[in-house]
Design an enzyme around this catalytic site. Sequence first.
Site, PDB file in Angstrom:
ATOM      1  N   GLY A  80      22.873 -12.300  12.302  1.00 49.87           N
ATOM      2  CA  GLY A  80      23.674 -11.805  11.171  1.00 49.87           C
ATOM      3  C   GLY A  80      23.404 -12.619   9.917  1.00 49.87           C
ATOM      4  O   GLY A  80      24.289 -12.856   9.092  1.00 49.87           O
ATOM      5  N   TYR A  88      39.751  -7.516  15.197  1.00 51.67           N
ATOM      6  CA  TYR A  88      38.914  -8.658  14.796  1.00 51.67           C
ATOM      7  C   TYR A  88      39.528  -9.970  15.306  1.00 51.67           C
ATOM      8  O   TYR A  88      38.835 -10.802  15.899  1.00 51.67           O
ATOM      9  CB  TYR A  88      38.821  -8.649  13.270  1.00 51.67           C
ATOM     10  N   ILE A 120      22.337  -7.722  17.971  1.00 55.30           N
ATOM     11  CA  ILE A 120      22.825  -8.725  18.914  1.00 55.30           C
ATOM     12  C   ILE A 120      23.273  -8.100  20.244  1.00 55.30           C
ATOM     13  O   ILE A 120      23.444  -8.806  21.243  1.00 55.30           O
ATOM     14  CB  ILE A 120      23.938  -9.591  18.256  1.00 55.30           C
TER      15      ILE A 120
HETATM   16  P1  NAD Z   1      29.157 -10.377   6.901  1.00 45.90           P
HETATM   17  O1  NAD Z   1      29.863  -9.124   7.290  1.00 45.90           O
HETATM   18  O2  NAD Z   1      28.892 -10.644   5.480  1.00 45.90           O
HETATM   19  O3  NAD Z   1      27.773 -10.461   7.681  1.00 45.90           O
HETATM   20  C1  NAD Z   1      27.664 -10.124   9.031  1.00 45.90           C
HETATM   21  C2  NAD Z   1      26.218  -9.812   9.315  1.00 45.90           C
HETATM   22  O4  NAD Z   1      26.130  -9.404  10.678  1.00 45.90           O
HETATM   23  C3  NAD Z   1      25.653  -8.668   8.452  1.00 45.90           C
HETATM   24  O5  NAD Z   1      24.478  -9.082   7.799  1.00 45.90           O
HETATM   25  C4  NAD Z   1      25.387  -7.547   9.449  1.00 45.90           C
HETATM   26  O6  NAD Z   1      24.225  -6.787   9.159  1.00 45.90           O
HETATM   27  C5  NAD Z   1      25.215  -8.335  10.744  1.00 45.90           C
HETATM   28  N1  NAD Z   1      25.496  -7.540  11.928  1.00 45.90           N
HETATM   29  C6  NAD Z   1      26.512  -6.662  12.137  1.00 45.90           C
HETATM   30  N2  NAD Z   1      26.387  -6.095  13.342  1.00 45.90           N
HETATM   31  C7  NAD Z   1      25.297  -6.646  13.924  1.00 45.90           C
HETATM   32  C8  NAD Z   1      24.645  -6.468  15.168  1.00 45.90           C
HETATM   33  N3  NAD Z   1      25.075  -5.579  16.067  1.00 45.90           N
HETATM   34  N4  NAD Z   1      23.551  -7.218  15.436  1.00 45.90           N
HETATM   35  C9  NAD Z   1      23.082  -8.092  14.523  1.00 45.90           C
HETATM   36  N5  NAD Z   1      23.631  -8.294  13.320  1.00 45.90           N
HETATM   37  C10 NAD Z   1      24.727  -7.568  13.027  1.00 45.90           C
HETATM   38  O7  NAD Z   1      29.957 -11.578   7.568  1.00 45.90           O
HETATM   39  P2  NAD Z   1      30.100 -13.078   7.050  1.00 45.90           P
HETATM   40  O8  NAD Z   1      31.206 -13.109   6.071  1.00 45.90           O
HETATM   41  O9  NAD Z   1      28.786 -13.642   6.681  1.00 45.90           O
HETATM   42  O10 NAD Z   1      30.657 -13.763   8.367  1.00 45.90           O
HETATM   43  C11 NAD Z   1      29.819 -14.437   9.285  1.00 45.90           C
HETATM   44  C12 NAD Z   1      30.686 -14.904  10.433  1.00 45.90           C
HETATM   45  O11 NAD Z   1      31.728 -15.753   9.938  1.00 45.90           O
HETATM   46  C13 NAD Z   1      31.392 -13.762  11.178  1.00 45.90           C
HETATM   47  O12 NAD Z   1      31.478 -14.082  12.549  1.00 45.90           O
HETATM   48  C14 NAD Z   1      32.789 -13.770  10.594  1.00 45.90           C
HETATM   49  O13 NAD Z   1      33.732 -13.275  11.493  1.00 45.90           O
HETATM   50  C15 NAD Z   1      32.993 -15.252  10.324  1.00 45.90           C
HETATM   51  N6  NAD Z   1      33.988 -15.492   9.287  1.00 45.90           N
HETATM   52  C16 NAD Z   1      33.729 -15.148   7.984  1.00 45.90           C
HETATM   53  C17 NAD Z   1      34.694 -15.387   7.009  1.00 45.90           C
HETATM   54  C18 NAD Z   1      34.459 -15.038   5.571  1.00 45.90           C
HETATM   55  O14 NAD Z   1      35.388 -15.149   4.754  1.00 45.90           O
HETATM   56  N7  NAD Z   1      33.257 -14.629   5.179  1.00 45.90           N
HETATM   57  C19 NAD Z   1      35.920 -15.969   7.370  1.00 45.90           C
HETATM   58  C20 NAD Z   1      36.176 -16.247   8.705  1.00 45.90           C
HETATM   59  C21 NAD Z   1      35.175 -16.039   9.664  1.00 45.90           C
HETATM   60  C1  AKB Z   2      38.111 -11.354   6.806  1.00 49.61           C
HETATM   61  O1  AKB Z   2      38.855 -11.196   5.825  1.00 49.61           O
HETATM   62  O2  AKB Z   2      37.976 -10.548   7.733  1.00 49.61           O
HETATM   63  C2  AKB Z   2      37.353 -12.664   6.886  1.00 49.61           C
HETATM   64  C3  AKB Z   2      38.125 -13.657   7.686  1.00 49.61           C
HETATM   65  C4  AKB Z   2      39.157 -14.478   7.036  1.00 49.61           C
HETATM   66  O3  AKB Z   2      37.896 -13.785   8.861  1.00 49.61           O
HETATM   67  N1  AKB Z   2      37.086 -13.114   5.569  1.00 49.61           N
END
Ligand code: NAD
Ligand code: AKB
Length: 307
Positions: A8, A138, A50
């Site tokens: 991802g 989620y 994935i």
């Molecule tokens: P995002 O949605 O921006 O990116 C997720 C990526 O995963 C995308 O590029 C998408 O193409 C890819 N993806 C989706 N399904 C897939 C699959 N089946 N196989 C391979 N790739 C796939 O998410 P993000 O904000 O970069 O978050 C990354 C991680 O951090 C996630 O696990 C998310 O839950 C966690 N997270 C993010 C935040 C935030 O604020 N950004 C907060 C808490 C947790």
């Molecule tokens: C969302 O809003 O889903 C994410 C997170 C806090 O996990 N940015």
Amino acid sequence: MKKILITGAYGQIGTVLTSALREKYGTDTVLVSDLHPKEEEKGQFELLDILDDKRLREIVDQYDITEIYHLAAVLSAVGEQRPRLAWKVNMEGLLNVLEVAKDYDLRVFFPSSIAAFGGASPREMTPQDTVMQPETVYGISKIAGESWCHYYYENFGVDVRSVRYPGIIGYQSLPGGGTTDYAVDIFHKAVAGNDYECFLKEDATLPMMCMGDAIRATIELMDAPAEQISVRTSYNIAAFSFSPLELATEIQKYFPDFKVTYKPDFRQKIADTWPESIDDAVARKEWNWKPGISFEAMVKSMISHLQ
Ligand code: NAD
Ligand code: AKB
């Protein structure tokens, strides 16, 4: 020799984590993967869904992978609209990663979230260990994921480490379908000279962090000596909390004519179940975690970079 796979990698966090890890370890040490290619990719890339366990194993084998930063996921807002997809990607994807980590002795980073908490958890200074009954698909996938990480550590010795990220705010990339996305979108509107309609209520306070601190926390946790890591579910980490109104007011110091209206949608219901602030004392004590950037400095930096 260290060889990192990021899943991802083209998402909001992966884009920035890739640059940071390539800067630290060298471009060729970091192989990125995602569902679709990117034209501007300068390093090694593989297409990887994935859910395709066979392809994951081929890649691990072919590139002699030693660590996986497993970022591929479906986030909270999209997850509420497509619950079965979110469960499949977030759960089966993580299990594929943990299984290959067990078989090839890989280290793993798994990002959990403040979404792992629910309305029954204390909302202010939510502690590391407390009641956790998430109310989104989620969030359920994150708390189950944390438990699977703990299970693979206890039973198979997989060195898996995790933090519960708050909402992450960065100028480098766009968010991908979460409830905290407004806190990035609002800057793009303000800098472009447009008004912003916020999908959360003006007083919906949530924990947030700037991208730089989130990336540093990730790398510091992965670098910490194993004896300093007692938590193999996921660590609380925190920086600051604010509401949409507080953020709009801070942005208006730079753009006095900037207008924000509030039209809460289904994402407000998600935000209602999440903490307002997080107690990260355990991470601070065990691996010396400390946020570096204040709310005001984050706003200033977002505006100057986007301008
Ligand atoms: P995002 O949605 O921006 O990116 C997720 C990526 O995963 C995308 O590029 C998408 O193409 C890819 N993806 C989706 N399904 C897939 C699959 N089946 N196989 C391979 N790739 C796939 O998410 P993000 O904000 O970069 O978050 C990354 C991680 O951090 C996630 O696990 C998310 O839950 C966690 N997270 C993010 C935040 C935030 O604020 N950004 C907060 C808490 C947790
Ligand atoms: C969302 O809003 O889903 C994410 C997170 C806090 O996990 N940015």
